[in-house]
Design an enzyme around this catalytic site. Structure first.
Site, PDB file in Angstrom:
ATOM      1  N   CYS A  45       0.739  -1.124  -0.022  1.00  0.00           N
ATOM      2  CA  CYS A  45      -0.023   0.103  -0.029  1.00  0.00           C
ATOM      3  C   CYS A  45       0.854   1.312  -0.003  1.00  0.00           C
ATOM      4  O   CYS A  45       0.580   2.348  -0.425  1.00  0.00           O
ATOM      5  CB  CYS A  45      -0.844  -0.112   1.140  1.00  0.00           C
ATOM      6  SG  CYS A  45      -0.078  -0.063   2.947  1.00  0.00           S
ATOM      7  N   HIS A 328      -1.343   0.937   7.077  1.00  0.00           N
ATOM      8  CA  HIS A 328      -1.873   1.251   5.811  1.00  0.00           C
ATOM      9  C   HIS A 328      -1.577   2.778   5.296  1.00  0.00           C
ATOM     10  O   HIS A 328      -1.300   3.399   6.004  1.00  0.00           O
ATOM     11  CB  HIS A 328      -3.404   1.111   5.707  1.00  0.00           C
ATOM     12  CG  HIS A 328      -4.032   0.917   4.341  1.00  0.00           C
ATOM     13  ND1 HIS A 328      -3.318   0.085   3.547  1.00  0.00           N
ATOM     14  CD2 HIS A 328      -5.126   1.379   3.849  1.00  0.00           C
ATOM     15  CE1 HIS A 328      -4.080   0.034   2.296  1.00  0.00           C
ATOM     16  NE2 HIS A 328      -5.213   1.088   2.542  1.00  0.00           N
ATOM     17  N   ASN A 349      -8.044   4.634  -2.014  1.00  0.00           N
ATOM     18  CA  ASN A 349      -7.241   3.466  -1.705  1.00  0.00           C
ATOM     19  C   ASN A 349      -6.860   2.614  -2.726  1.00  0.00           C
ATOM     20  O   ASN A 349      -7.042   3.148  -3.885  1.00  0.00           O
ATOM     21  CB  ASN A 349      -8.460   2.643  -0.896  1.00  0.00           C
ATOM     22  CG  ASN A 349      -7.865   1.522   0.018  1.00  0.00           C
ATOM     23  OD1 ASN A 349      -6.642   1.637   0.154  1.00  0.00           O
ATOM     24  ND2 ASN A 349      -8.676   1.293   0.770  1.00  0.00           N
TER      25      ASN A 349
END
Length: 394
Positions: A45, A328, A349
């Site tokens: 991520c 994250h 995202n």
């Protein structure tokens, strides 16, 4: 995920969202970003979010849409991380995770390539998305064999073996390639993108270090000891708002592991005691429910779920007790409001077309205040007074 498109958001949520009974958000401001990507079965991520952030920076500065190769960054970064891990004799973390600083560090040293210049991984033929299920355990075992060696000395031949693993699973990159009719190397391509790689800074807000000083955040996935500038919570939130208002996006690293982060597309700093009551249960009965049922009840409250009031002390407590970890990284690109008029950050995202908003999340400002580990942005988005404290010059 391979084609990058500029995303333009309407002032209201799409009808399809409303039909699925998802909360409807009204856009206040949305800065241009590239399309939502999918990190798939990989812990990257940090890589996808930061490349997306830099793509938004290129859009802002030049108007050009570029697709940066995330696996090129991962390739170089894992080599760096292995170097560090072995020099530390295994007393550091070697993992899939990383931070925004890692991406910029890689580009400054090794350049970057567009997605089309990164050869597809041989072991992933038929699967164009990153799949680390087999790759990373094999790589980790290989590196730890050297890092934890009982030998009195080792050679550096491990790097050749590691490159073979990276080539097989992540793909090989071209040392020279043609892009839009011009020849580049990774270094010259990076130089052509119109960005100054020294423009990017990290900010945070914790009380176990003095404010208005640089600190290294004690988080497992931040293996590079790159410092963040520590400022009070209200100032950190103002930095985000000011950056967005002036057309800058902000990369965000924080916690999404708990019930506060809905997999359907909303992040709230839940006041769980009040939420239990609204969801039709008291705390004692709540704890007896299966986890899936607890989660479903909380999610059903949507934007009406009660939130805690963020404070510097509560935020610090969450960090110290592991209620808020660094797990994250995403991209904040705009603001929106719900039916009650409460404001949220619009966030890209890296889970592909997922959730009620097709890869976009809405994080309440309380959520961001409580669960941010650090923010990463262009120093030109900061006011001069803060830059003077940081001793960072334009």
């Amino acid at each position: 995920m391979k084609m990058l498109l500029s995303v333009v958001f309407a002032t209201t949520a799409m009808t399809a969202f409303a039909q699925s009974k998802a909360p409807v958000f009204t856009t206040i401001k949305a800065n241009p970003i590239t399309s939502v990507k999918d990190q798939n079965r990989s812990g990257t991520c940090w890589d996808y979010a930061t490349c997306g952030f830099l793509e938004s920076e290129i859009l802002r500065k030049t108007g050009k849409t570029v697709d940066l190769a995330e696996m090129y960054v991962a390739y170089q970064d894992y080599l760096d991380c292995a170097d560090y891990h072995i020099r530390m004799h295994g007393n550091s973390r070697f993992s899939e995770g990383g931070s925004c600083d890692d991406v910029v560090s890689v580009i400054k040293r090794f350049g970057i390539v567009p997605e089309e210049a990164m050869t597809r991984p041989g072991a992933m033929v038929g699967d164009s998305l990153a799949n680390f299920n087999e790759f990373f355990p094999a790589l980790e075992s290989y590196i730890n064999n050297y890092a934890n060696s009982t030998q009195t000395s080792i050679t550096t031949q491990w790097r050749q073996g590691m490159k073979g693993i990276l080539d097989a699973y992540l793909g090989t990159y071209q040392k020279e390639f043609t892009y839009q009719g011009k020849r580049y190397t990774p270094q010259t391509f990076a130089a052509s993108l119109g960005l100054n790689w020294d423009d990017y800074v990290s900010l945070t807000s914790f009380t176990h270090h003095p404010f208005n000083e640089w600190m290294v955040i004690e988080a497992p996935y931040k293996w590079r000891p790159r410092p963040s500038f520590n400022i009070p919570l209200d100032q950190m939130m103002s930095v985000i708002d000011n950056a967005l208002a002036h057309g800058y996006c902000v990369a965000w690293g924080g916690d999404v592991s708990g019930d506060n982060f809905s997999r359907s597309g909303i992040g709230l700093a839940l006041d769980k005691q009040k939420a239990y009551s609204l969801a039709g249960s008291d705390a004692e009965r709540w704890l007896k429910l299966p986890k899936a049922q607890q989660k479903s009840k909380l999610d059903s409250l949507g934007v009406d779920a009660p939130e805690v009031t963020p404070t510097q002390a509560l935020r610090q407590k969450y960090f110290d007790t592991w209620e808020a970890t660094y797990d994250h990284v995403m991209l904040i690109f705009g603001t929106a409001k719900d039916k009650n008029g409460k404001e949220y950050y619009m966030v890209k995202n890296s889970w592909g077309d997922y959730g009620n908003y097709h890869g976009i999340w809405y994080l309440s400002k309380s959520f961001v205040a409580m669960y941010t580990t650090y923010i990463f942005l262009n120093k030109h988005a900061l006011d001069k007074r803060l830059l003077d404290k940081m001793a960072v010059r334009f």
